[in-house]
Write a protein that holds these residues in place. Sequence first.
Motif, PDB file in Angstrom:
ATOM      1  N   LYS A   1      -1.461   3.798   5.018  1.00 39.37           N
ATOM      2  CA  LYS A   1      -1.007   4.940   4.226  1.00 39.37           C
ATOM      3  C   LYS A   1      -2.130   5.922   3.935  1.00 39.37           C
TER       4      LYS A   1
ATOM      5  N   ASP B   1       7.086  -2.889   5.017  1.00 35.76           N
ATOM      6  CA  ASP B   1       6.139  -2.833   3.897  1.00 35.76           C
ATOM      7  C   ASP B   1       5.425  -4.172   3.731  1.00 35.76           C
ATOM      8  N   ASP B   2       6.191  -5.262   3.810  1.00 36.40           N
ATOM      9  CA  ASP B   2       5.567  -6.581   3.631  1.00 36.40           C
ATOM     10  C   ASP B   2       4.450  -6.789   4.644  1.00 36.40           C
TER      11      ASP B   2
ATOM     12  N   ASP C   1       1.631  -3.471   4.375  1.00 36.01           N
ATOM     13  CA  ASP C   1       0.944  -3.284   3.091  1.00 36.01           C
ATOM     14  C   ASP C   1      -0.249  -4.226   2.964  1.00 36.01           C
TER      15      ASP C   1
ATOM     16  N   LYS D   1      12.807  -1.586   5.977  1.00 40.52           N
ATOM     17  CA  LYS D   1      11.708  -1.052   5.172  1.00 40.52           C
ATOM     18  C   LYS D   1      10.932  -2.199   4.517  1.00 40.52           C
ATOM     19  N   LYS D   2      11.670  -3.194   4.072  1.00 38.76           N
ATOM     20  CA  LYS D   2      11.021  -4.332   3.401  1.00 38.76           C
ATOM     21  C   LYS D   2      10.137  -5.098   4.403  1.00 38.76           C
TER      22      LYS D   2
ATOM     23  N   TYR E   1       9.682   6.148   9.238  1.00 34.23           N
ATOM     24  CA  TYR E   1       9.805   5.434   7.966  1.00 34.23           C
ATOM     25  C   TYR E   1      11.084   5.832   7.224  1.00 34.23           C
TER      26      TYR E   1
END
Length: 533
Positions: A251, A273-274, A277, A269-270, A261
Motif C-alpha cells: 500500500k 488483505d490477509d 497485509d 478482498k479478505k 481491488y
Amino acid sequence: MNKFLIAFLCLLLVSTGKIMAQSNTHARPNILIIVSDDHAYQSIGAYGSPYGATPNIDRLARQGAVYQNAFVTNSLCGPSRACLLTSKYSNLNGFKDNFSRFDPAQPTFASHLTEAGYQTAWIGKWHLGSLPLHFSYFKIVPEQGFYYNPDFINMDNDTSRIDGYVTNVITDLSENWLKNRDTTKPFCLVIGEKATHRTWIPDTADFGAFDHVHFPLPDDFYDSFPGRYAGKVNNMNIAHTMRLGYDLKMKADTGFGKDNYTRFTPSQKKYFDDYYDSIYQDFKSRHLTGKALTEWKFQRYMRDYYATVLSLDRNVGRIVDYIDKSGLGDNTIVIYTSDQGMYLGEHGWFDKRFIYDQSMKTPLVIRYPKMIQPRTKDSSMVMLLDIAPTFMQLAGLKVPSDMQGQSLIPVFKGKDKEFRNAVFYHYYEYPNEHNALPHFGIRTKRYVLVRFYKPSEAWKNKMVNEGSLIIDTYNPKDYWEFYDLKADPEQLHNMYEENKHSAVVKRLKAELNKLIKQYKQQDAAAILAGKMK
Ligand code: SGN
Ligand code: CA
C-alpha cells in the motif's frame, strides 16, 4: 444385369460415398490453441524451470513436442495476436502497436476455417481494438481485462461481468462452448488467457504458493548496458519502473493493477488483505533501500508471477483433461503458446518488446499424436507466423499465397531439420510507457543483428495523437547492435563496432536485406536506404 441389382448397387455406392464424405469431415482434426499473455518460457518446467509451477504444460510437453526456438515477430500483445491470426507481419496486417485497431474484415485463419466448415471460437483476451469477425462464436474481455470478476463482451456487443478468477472463468466458458458445440463439425477454439500479464495476480488458492522459494537473481540482473543505448534508456526495470503499490500490491502507493481491488467481492478482498497485509507490515518494518529494496521487489515479482503461472497451468490441465475425457485427444491438435516472452529479471527487467531472447522467444508446446512423437524436443526456428498456415494444411486447405509463415507439418514429422535459418523481427511502439526504441533485425541460431532507428515524422505525429509520446524521454537513435549467442547468450556485448566481425556482419546484412524483400518490409528498406522521412 438385373434392374434391381443395378439399383441396389447404385444405392450402395451413393450411401458409401456419403459415409466416406462424413467420415472425412470427421477426420479433419480439431484445433485447440491456448494463447496466454506474457508467459515467460523460463518459468515452464519443460523449458528447464526448476520450481514446479507448470505440471500440466509439462505433461502436454511429454505427450508431444517442446519447440525451443519459437519466435514472435513483434513482441507485444495486439501485434503478436494480429500476426498469429493473419500470418502476416505488422506492416501488412496493419497492427503495429497496441494503439492500433485490427481490421477484422481481412482474411485470418478463422475466416478460412469457418468457410471450410469448422466451428470456430475465440474466448478470453483478444486486445485488438475491434471485435472478432469470421468466428462462429466469441466472448472476449475488453482490452486487457481484469483478473477478478472480469467483464466480457458478447457477440451481441453487450458487456457483462462474470464473478470469479479470470483464468477459471475463461476455462468454464471454453468447456461450456465445447460441450454445446455442433459435433458434426470439426472445431477450432482459441483460448486467449489474460494471465500472466502485469500485474500478476494469482487465484486466491495460489496466494503464497512460492513464498518458500528464494529466486536467484539472473546473472545479468545488474546489467549497466555498456555500448547498448536502447537498453540504457529503456524504462522497464524492476529497480525504478516497477511500483510497490501498483505492481507488488503494497500500500505504499495508490491502488494496484487497474482498479482490481475495487472489483473484489468481500470474500476475495479478505483473502487478498490477509495475504498481502502481513507482507506489507513486514516490508515496512525492514526500511529497505538501494539494492536490498530492488532485490526484495524482485522476490515479490517472482512470487506473484509464479503463483499466477500455477493458476494458469491448472486451467491448461482442466481443458486438456476435458479434451481427453471426451475422447477428442487423438484427433485434436493442442497448442500451448504465449503472445510473446517476458523478462523475469534478466537485464534487471520485467516486460518484453525487444528482439533479445527472453522477449522474442515464446513458449510453444504442441501435442498431436497423429504426427508428433511424444517427448520431442525440437530446436527448429519456428514462428507464431507459422501457426495459421499449419491450420490451413491440417484442415486440408491450400495455404493462401499471402500468408507469410510456413506450415509446421514437416517439422512435426521431424522431416525438416533446416526448416528456416533466420527470423526477421520488427518492433514499433515507441516511446509509450516503457521507452523501448523501435528496431528491426535478424535472428539466426547463432547471431543477432539489430538496427535501432529514429521513427519517421509521421510516426511521431501518430504517437502524439495517441497520447503515447513522452517528450522528456524522446531521444531515438540510429545505430546497430550485433551479438554472437555462442559466446554471449545473454546478449550483453554489442560487437557491432569490432572489426574482426565485419565479415559476419556483412553476411547478416545481406540476409537481412533478403528477408526485408521477402516479407515486403518497405519501412525497414527505406530506413536502410536512408530514405525514410
Ligand atoms: C500495459 C502494461 C505495460 C505493458 C503493456 C503491453 N502496463 O500497458 O507494462 O507493456 O500493457 O502489454 S499496465 O500498467 O497497464 O499493466 S501487452 O502484453 O498487452 O502488449
Ligand atoms: Ca502480452
